[in-house]
Scaffold this active site. Sequence first.
Site, PDB file in Angstrom:
ATOM      1  N   ASP A 265      -1.188  10.740 -19.536  1.00 27.89           N
ATOM      2  CA  ASP A 265      -0.172  10.414 -18.809  1.00 27.89           C
ATOM      3  C   ASP A 265       1.288  10.897 -19.699  1.00 27.89           C
ATOM      4  OD1 ASP A 265       1.390  10.057 -16.388  1.00 27.89           O
ATOM      5  OD2 ASP A 265       1.475   7.651 -16.545  1.00 27.89           O
TER       6      ASP A 265
ATOM      7  N   CYS B  48     -11.922   6.474   7.707  1.00 23.40           N
ATOM      8  CA  CYS B  48     -11.041   5.235   7.357  1.00 23.40           C
ATOM      9  C   CYS B  48      -9.842   5.492   7.018  1.00 23.40           C
ATOM     10  CB  CYS B  48     -11.919   4.700   5.888  1.00 23.40           C
ATOM     11  SG  CYS B  48     -11.286   3.436   5.396  1.00 23.40           S
TER      12      CYS B  48
ATOM     13  N   CYS C 117      -0.486  -0.227   3.777  1.00 29.84           N
ATOM     14  CA  CYS C 117       0.618  -0.001   2.800  1.00 29.84           C
ATOM     15  C   CYS C 117       1.876  -0.713   3.373  1.00 29.84           C
ATOM     16  CB  CYS C 117       0.805   1.461   2.674  1.00 29.84           C
ATOM     17  SG  CYS C 117       2.393   1.821   1.535  1.00 29.84           S
TER      18      CYS C 117
ATOM     19  N   CYS D 215       1.675  -2.148  -7.334  1.00 27.11           N
ATOM     20  CA  CYS D 215       1.282  -2.618  -6.277  1.00 27.11           C
ATOM     21  C   CYS D 215      -0.265  -2.363  -6.209  1.00 27.11           C
ATOM     22  CB  CYS D 215       1.822  -2.192  -4.996  1.00 27.11           C
ATOM     23  SG  CYS D 215       1.303  -2.680  -3.380  1.00 27.11           S
TER      24      CYS D 215
END
Length: 361
Positions: free
Chosen positions: A148, A205, A212, A255
């Site tokens: 990253d 699904c 969310c 989250c």
Amino acid sequence: MDVKQWITTQAQALGFADCGFLSVHHPLFAQQMQQLQLWLDKGYEGQLQFMHNNHHLRANPAELVEGAKTIISVRMDYLTQAPTPRAVTDNDLPNQGIIARYARGRDYHKTMRGRLKQLALKIESMLPEWQHLNIGSEQDFVFRPFSDSAPIFERPIADAAGLGWTGKHTLLINKQAGSFFVLGELFISLELPDDAPVTEHCGSCSACIDICPTQAIIAPYELNASACISYLTIEHDGTIDLKYRRAIGNRVFGCDDCQLICPWNRYANITPVEDFAPRNNLDKSSLLDLWQWQEADFMKNTQGSPLRRTGYVNFLRNIAIGLGNAPASQEVIEQLQSKLGVHSEMLDEHINWALSEQAEK
């Protein structure tokens, strides 16, 4: 193929769950550039200005590391405790400050890059034995680890290299390990055959889309990052839009909801890497405990931690939102009032919002 198997075995011994191989000249990069531009044109990046930069390097990873021929994509599991399958249990703890599971221990970027370097040195030590294989082992060995930390299509590379498929929430899912893992890359100058992608298994699904809290997953495989709670609580600097504050609940850094609800995470693995173990009670701190951190406490308790990324005042902003969403409490009101006028107008605005939410309750 023997070389690839040897590298995979060494990677697993270093704590990586798996690795895949992809050429720096793979056609994937041109395709991804088109998709990135479409995404940016919709304005989904929020304040992530770096997504507009260095497009030539994203499109041509060979230019990122001169002499590199192959990208080794790795994944590293990070759960230290198995979550309840298909249950977003964090919502049952309204007074707790919820921190995403990857961020409760040491900053994984350092762990990942350090271990990738170790892997590279192990590969380098084997070059004399591989000189007859015509894979570039007789040349000077070039390598560079990333996590990253550069303009790299990290998740699409892992997808193309067979480490999993891209789920509807845009995270990678592995059939044997769910999605609670982080990714890294090692660019090397050996020329090794590509791995093949795997079949996707999301089917019909839509659990991640439905759960969310801010409806940030606009459609399958399409994320409005500027509405995602991970973006809002970590990357976004300054005022958080009123329309998201109740949905943020008690999440103060990141989250996990779209992962917790995913049926594939019943196969999520516990990490063997000690660096992910929670520090400073970050897996069970109350909002009020975190609110009472002074800046010196924040700097001390987040040393070597991903939490540093938010900065102290934005961290308090996130906690203020959590306290506004917490059950009605006189203590919460008093604690909120204690920081009014201390740090910034931006923080005061969030504190006043939280106080009005508490008063309403």
